[in-house]
Write a protein that holds these residues in place. Structure first.
Motif, PDB file in Angstrom:
ATOM      1  N   ARG A  49       0.673  -1.195  -0.201  1.00  0.00           N
ATOM      2  CA  ARG A  49       0.076  -0.021   0.001  1.00  0.00           C
ATOM      3  C   ARG A  49       0.799   1.252  -0.023  1.00  0.00           C
ATOM      4  O   ARG A  49       0.663   2.330  -0.610  1.00  0.00           O
ATOM      5  CB  ARG A  49      -0.917  -0.025   1.206  1.00  0.00           C
ATOM      6  CG  ARG A  49      -1.691   1.072   1.501  1.00  0.00           C
ATOM      7  CD  ARG A  49      -2.680   1.510   0.427  1.00  0.00           C
ATOM      8  NE  ARG A  49      -3.497   2.705   0.551  1.00  0.00           N
ATOM      9  CZ  ARG A  49      -4.688   3.024   0.355  1.00  0.00           C
ATOM     10  NH1 ARG A  49      -5.493   2.060  -0.417  1.00  0.00           N
ATOM     11  NH2 ARG A  49      -5.156   4.085   0.379  1.00  0.00           N
ATOM     12  N   LYS A  89      -5.047  12.459  -1.613  1.00  0.00           N
ATOM     13  CA  LYS A  89      -6.165  11.221  -1.551  1.00  0.00           C
ATOM     14  C   LYS A  89      -5.585   9.825  -1.253  1.00  0.00           C
ATOM     15  O   LYS A  89      -6.349   9.132  -0.433  1.00  0.00           O
ATOM     16  CB  LYS A  89      -6.834  11.243  -3.065  1.00  0.00           C
ATOM     17  CG  LYS A  89      -7.503  12.498  -3.423  1.00  0.00           C
ATOM     18  CD  LYS A  89      -8.800  12.538  -2.633  1.00  0.00           C
ATOM     19  CE  LYS A  89      -9.637  13.752  -3.236  1.00  0.00           C
ATOM     20  NZ  LYS A  89     -10.865  14.033  -2.513  1.00  0.00           N
ATOM     21  N   LEU A  90      -4.458   9.593  -1.551  1.00  0.00           N
ATOM     22  CA  LEU A  90      -4.048   8.026  -1.277  1.00  0.00           C
ATOM     23  C   LEU A  90      -3.402   7.891   0.149  1.00  0.00           C
ATOM     24  O   LEU A  90      -3.487   7.185   0.772  1.00  0.00           O
ATOM     25  CB  LEU A  90      -3.044   7.840  -2.402  1.00  0.00           C
ATOM     26  CG  LEU A  90      -2.638   6.342  -2.373  1.00  0.00           C
ATOM     27  CD1 LEU A  90      -3.636   5.429  -2.714  1.00  0.00           C
ATOM     28  CD2 LEU A  90      -1.452   6.166  -3.349  1.00  0.00           C
ATOM     29  N   ILE A 137      -2.594  13.256  -6.056  1.00  0.00           N
ATOM     30  CA  ILE A 137      -2.878  11.727  -5.552  1.00  0.00           C
ATOM     31  C   ILE A 137      -2.564  11.556  -4.264  1.00  0.00           C
ATOM     32  O   ILE A 137      -3.156  10.726  -3.463  1.00  0.00           O
ATOM     33  CB  ILE A 137      -2.082  11.010  -6.573  1.00  0.00           C
ATOM     34  CG1 ILE A 137      -2.607  11.053  -8.095  1.00  0.00           C
ATOM     35  CG2 ILE A 137      -2.128   9.516  -6.117  1.00  0.00           C
ATOM     36  CD1 ILE A 137      -1.878  10.347  -9.276  1.00  0.00           C
ATOM     37  N   CYS A 172       1.280  14.037  -9.150  1.00  0.00           N
ATOM     38  CA  CYS A 172       1.290  13.060  -7.946  1.00  0.00           C
ATOM     39  C   CYS A 172       1.102  13.720  -6.703  1.00  0.00           C
ATOM     40  O   CYS A 172       0.680  13.147  -5.567  1.00  0.00           O
ATOM     41  CB  CYS A 172       2.796  12.527  -7.882  1.00  0.00           C
ATOM     42  SG  CYS A 172       2.862  11.115  -8.997  1.00  0.00           S
ATOM     43  N   PHE A 207       3.819   3.720  -3.981  1.00  0.00           N
ATOM     44  CA  PHE A 207       3.731   5.080  -4.418  1.00  0.00           C
ATOM     45  C   PHE A 207       4.845   6.080  -3.975  1.00  0.00           C
ATOM     46  O   PHE A 207       5.350   7.084  -4.627  1.00  0.00           O
ATOM     47  CB  PHE A 207       2.194   5.899  -3.738  1.00  0.00           C
ATOM     48  CG  PHE A 207       2.058   7.228  -4.097  1.00  0.00           C
ATOM     49  CD1 PHE A 207       1.772   7.729  -5.198  1.00  0.00           C
ATOM     50  CD2 PHE A 207       2.061   7.883  -2.990  1.00  0.00           C
ATOM     51  CE1 PHE A 207       1.391   8.845  -5.413  1.00  0.00           C
ATOM     52  CE2 PHE A 207       1.751   9.441  -3.134  1.00  0.00           C
ATOM     53  CZ  PHE A 207       1.482   9.635  -4.522  1.00  0.00           C
ATOM     54  N   ARG A 224       0.282  13.258   4.802  1.00  0.00           N
ATOM     55  CA  ARG A 224      -0.674  13.425   3.655  1.00  0.00           C
ATOM     56  C   ARG A 224      -0.639  14.942   2.959  1.00  0.00           C
ATOM     57  O   ARG A 224      -0.482  15.242   1.854  1.00  0.00           O
ATOM     58  CB  ARG A 224      -1.980  12.747   3.985  1.00  0.00           C
ATOM     59  CG  ARG A 224      -3.010  12.935   2.761  1.00  0.00           C
ATOM     60  CD  ARG A 224      -4.490  12.134   3.342  1.00  0.00           C
ATOM     61  NE  ARG A 224      -4.824  13.220   4.422  1.00  0.00           N
ATOM     62  CZ  ARG A 224      -5.904  14.025   4.262  1.00  0.00           C
ATOM     63  NH1 ARG A 224      -6.285  14.516   2.881  1.00  0.00           N
ATOM     64  NH2 ARG A 224      -6.259  14.759   4.932  1.00  0.00           N
TER      65      ARG A 224
END
Length: 458
Positions: A20, A199-200, A196, A193, A24, A85
């Motif tokens: 997970r 959100k990720l 992203i 990114c 990224f 985040r």
């Protein structure tokens, strides 16, 4: 009900966390290095277009790390405040925008300003990720996790070398040279990114919607217990400024500074070193040749770090790769007139440099109290990255002075040897204390009561 943590499949859980989080983060760090290091490939054309000497290019390359140094510790403190985040997303978006602005530089002063601002924008990303990984991985897994994350550096060169040079050779329209298009096109993925990431990414295990309650509790309490054991063994120092008074932090910072002076000096000058082998090489050919050492380095650094985690040994696994890098880099200087042999030796040198990073970055967790980690990691990386200014600048200065990169390679080799020797003088805490801490952590885990779960999810 037994007073212990919930039963989970430990191996399956850590695999879920790795899958997970790490892919990224690796992608983001690939983009980070691509946007900071692509100036090395741009130099194949940019230096002539802007009238830059080798020394000016070295300064423009290195000034990135001045901005990086000044703002890195504040950035890491702010990441603790706002969470990974939000802060990582901010870093990605701002550095992408500023990197793209490099395409519009018209002279050396504009280039200096843009590179400095790029360092400011990216400050805190690497130490922030190192800190972030301590929220998700136990000490015994951190060298492998850091090495997997750090493999983004050589991978960025594997991708960036041919990509950057292909763009330079094939994109020349709207009055923009190929190197300008390279900066523009390679900036967009970082900005994307950033959105992203918002959100990720998940700040900590307790916030992870993709873990069930038992997994959240087990991971949270296990890592908390490990940090509690380390805190009880360490000198208790509170406050962000305690790290500045800690001799271990300064010693690790100096090691990393000497190491990065050597390694980044090679990285930014690699395209021009290869181009110096033959004037007949195109930019694209230089790019494909440059990617070979990084392919080897990526494979070896992962295997080396896994062996370090398996044996719980850090000193040899940190010092020996730098020793190999120092010897082979000096050899590359000696055999500079023999391109194939020189590239083989540079491959060994880069492999040694990258194999060092995973084991080395376990030292802050081994030697320092958890309360000091956030600022200490930022301080080590920040001070160390000043080597990113010294290395490229000295390579440029020595090249202008002696009209060859050979003297610069000798200089960088000497620094890597010094860094290797310094590691041997670190306190030998790894194997004995690691094993003891694992036992103490396991004991602490058994003493946890399951009703703690009610507090964790509030």
């Amino acid at each position: 009900m037994k007073n212990n943590l919930p039963q989970v499949d430990e191996r399956k859980l850590m695999r879920k966390v790795s899958i997970r989080i790490l892919p990224f983060l690796i992608l983001c760090y690939i983009l980070a290095y691509l946007d900071r290091a692509n100036i090395g490939y741009a130099a194949l054309e940019m230096n002539a277009d802007l009238g830059l000497t080798s020394q000016v290019f070295g300064l423009a390359t290195g000034i990135f790390f001045i901005g990086y140094f000044v703002f890195e510790i504040p950035s890491n403190i702010l990441m603790e405040k706002f969470g990974a985040r939000i802060w990582i997303a901010r870093i990605l978006i701002t550095w992408g925008i500023i990197s793209g602005c490099t395409a519009f530089a018209q002279n050396e002063m504009q280039l200096y300003i843009i590179r400095f601002l790029l360092g400011v924008a990216e400050a805190g990303f690497f130490p922030g990720i190192i800190l972030y990984l301590t929220y998700w991985f136990r000490g015994k897994e951190q060298a492998s996790a850091i090495a997997i994350f750090s493999m983004a550096i050589p991978v960025s060169y594997i991708i960036g070398a041919p990509l950057s040079t292909l763009i330079m050779d094939n994109f020349n329209f709207l009055g923009f040279e190929g190197w300008r298009w390279m900066f523009i096109l390679e900036a967009f993925p970082a900005i994307l990114c950033g959105f992203i990431a918002f959100k990720l990414l998940t700040d900590k295990p307790v916030d992870a919607k993709w873990l069930n309650d038992d997994e959240k509790l087990w991971l949270t309490k296990t890592i908390e217990n490990e940090k509690t054991v380390k805190q009880s063994k360490a000198v208790k120092q509170d406050g962000h400024f305690a790290a500045f008074k800690n001799g271990r932090v300064w010693y690790l910072s100096i090691i990393y500074f000497v190491y990065l002076t050597g390694s980044l000096g090679v990285g930014y000058w690699m395209p021009q070193i290869i181009k110096g082998f033959s004037d007949d090489l195109s930019n694209t050919q230089v790019g494909f040749i440059a990617m070979v050492p990084y392919i080897v380095a990526t494979i070896v650094m992962i295997l080396w770090s896994r062996n370090s985690d398996r044996t719980k040994e850090r000193k040899f696994h940190s010092a020996f790769p730098l020793f190999v890098a120092a010897i082979t880099l000096a050899g590359a200087g000696v055999f500079n007139a023999h391109p194939v042999l020189s590239m083989i030796l540079i491959t060994f040198a880069l492999t040694g440099m990258y194999s060092f990073k995973g084991p080395f970055w376990t030292y802050p967790q081994l030697l320092l109290a958890p309360s000091l980690l956030a600022v200490s990691i930022a301080m080590i990386n920040s001070f160390g990255n000043l080597g990113g200014f010294v290395g490229p600048y000295m390579m440029g200065y020595l090249k202008d002075t002696f009209n060859t990169t050979t003297v610069g390679l000798y200089f960088l080799s000497t620094l890597l040897l010094i860094s290797s020797i310094m590691i041997f003088f670190l306190k030998d805490v790894e194997k004995k204390e690691d094993i003891k801490k694992v036992k103490e952590t396991e004991k602490a885990n058994k003493e946890n009561v399951k009703e703690d779960s009610a507090n964790i999810f509030i």
